[in-house]
Design an enzyme around this catalytic site. Structure first.
Site, short mmCIF file in Angstrom:
data_model
loop_
_atom_site.label_atom_id
_atom_site.label_comp_id
_atom_site.label_asym_id
_atom_site.label_seq_id
_atom_site.Cartn_x
_atom_site.Cartn_y
_atom_site.Cartn_z
CG ASP A 99 1.22 0.96 -4.07
OD1 ASP A 99 2.22 0.44 -4.57
OD2 ASP A 99 -0.12 1.37 -4.25
CG ASP B 94 -2.05 0.30 -8.71
OD1 ASP B 94 -2.28 -0.23 -7.79
OD2 ASP B 94 -0.75 0.17 -9.12
CB ALA B 95 -7.02 2.62 -5.87
CE LYS B 96 -0.47 -1.94 -5.13
NZ LYS B 96 -0.42 -0.92 -6.12
NE ARG B 97 -8.69 4.25 -2.65
CZ ARG B 97 -7.78 5.03 -2.72
NH1 ARG B 97 -6.41 4.79 -2.43
NH2 ARG B 97 -7.79 6.16 -3.43
#
Lengths: 276, 276
Positions: A99, B94-97
């Site tokens: 991120d 919002d974790a962008k896994r």
């Protein structure tokens, strides 16, 4: 001792390149844990204690904890237990974070301060500034995705990218080159390369010198141990953390689950060592 | 109602393209929360209640919760509060896994079942099979990184990839094309495009039709509202979730923090609407 030194010591000390993946899935737990509210912690602790002798690293996968209320507390206690009882075995938190910088700072706190991991897996797609909060942590390891073990690895990782001079190379090689270069100033980087892509592993080893490589995908995913070791080892016969999760964790559903896990880890160690 | 329909309704109902980012950093909290053990939840709840009227979506950033013991419980209560009190406003975790399928299943449980989010941000680097456990969740939204807002977005996302016929395009465009095509069979995909790259935003909008775009990077990161709206809107003047986190959350350190947050959200809504 920093992650990289700890890992190198452990390779020699344990004479093992086995990374024990801790992916606790309650649906697959041995019967002994059927009604145990603390099973996430207790099962992983038992596996860790049974396999530590054969492990160059432990790799808890945070998703298997994060799917449950209270899972983070179990993960925290598990890593604390490993750090206390098996202090020579580094812990890699498999989280694949990535991120912008201010958010990455929070994820670095999560992995290193809250959970006490020695290293964390990271996704490089957002670029170097997204990795800096991890890279700058003294003594901690940064394990970046390069060529992953799943079929979808081909979707983008193998696209040919231009070098600006009429030539080209697959994206995963470009990423390996960047990380082995500018990103690795503190000598704390490693890469994830799937066992299911042994030819790509050979190319990556040639690019990154003796950088440690984390290799998922033997066992359930079908990767071949001989090809991985021959294509991935360094000149001193180390350089690899060959991960097995399901093959060790769920080697037996019976009362002998811990002994079965130890046997599976030992057998994988021995299978690997035949080709080193 | 599924995420995409909920979002489209909300754009019209609230006449707003503002996404309120919930990134709670205790070091920046108003004085009222100096000694509050429940501040992560209570501060975000107050901000959500004060800004809901101006919000087309809320976007809690999980890293800011995961940096603290007990943070997940606070996040869970926050999303439950939003779902109960502001049911028309979708929540994007919002974790962008991004991970292999069996692990991605666990992350889908985390985002949708444990935390109750309507959508989650995802990293596409591992390919389509890594996204399937999310894509197949009925009514849930999948918001994939495409061209991010940070300077490091240039490192890999802008590399020119070959189309196999002598032509080429930047990686982020190839990813946009894949997601707008095969990945979007259930019409539940969206993309992250940084406000700091308005020209790239224009190109992406041309590729993806009326797919929703989540736009971080106005405010603290320097993105320009006019350029974002003009380059990113759809023909009906919607299509965007323009996120502000720090500019709303920390609009005042004083007792008027909630009013200041509401004012900041309203002003951003109005600034956006001038160019729709």
């Amino acid at each position: 001792m920093g992650f990289t030194d700890k890992l190198r010591s452990r390779w020699t000390q344990a004479n093992s390149l086995v990374c024990v993946g801790l992916d606790p899935d309650p649906a697959k737990f041995p019967d002994a844990y059927a009604d145990d509210d603390d099973a996430l912690f207790a099962f992983c602790r038992d596996i860790a204690d049974a396999t530590a002798e054969y492990a160059c690293a432990f790799k808890p996968q945070i998703a298997y904890f994060a799917a449950h209320n209270g899972g983070e507390a179990a993960l925290q206690r598990l890593i604390a237990h490993i750090n206390a009882e098996h202090p020579d075995v580094p812990v890699i938190l498999d989280a694949k974070r990535g991120d912008i910088g201010s958010t990455a700072e929070q994820y670095a706190v999560e992995a290193f301060d809250r959970f006490g991991a020695d290293a964390v897996t990271l996704n490089p797609y957002m670029g170097r500034d997204s990795a800096l909060p991890f890279l700058q942590r003294d003594g901690k390891g940064c394990v970046f995705l390069c060529h992953t073990s799943n079929p979808g690895a081909r979707d983008f990782q193998e696209l040919i990218v231009s070098d600006g001079n009429g030539g080209g190379e697959p994206l995963y090689q470009r990423i390996a080159r960047a990380i082995a270069g500018e990103w690795n100033g503190a000598n704390n980087c490693a890469l994830v390369v799937g066992a299911t892509f042994p030819e790509e592993l050979k190319v990556i080893r040639a690019i990154v010198g003796d950088m440690p490589l984390l290799i998922p995908g033997v066992g359930a995913q079908g990767g071949d141990v001989e090809a991985v070791v021959k294509n991935g080892r360094t000149s001193d016969g180390t350089g690899l953390m060959i991960n097995s999760s399901r093959g060790i964790l769920y080697a037996s559903m019976g009362a002998d689950y811990a002994e079965a896990a130890a046997r599976a880890a030992r057998e994988l160690r021995d299978a690997i060592n035949r080709y080193r």
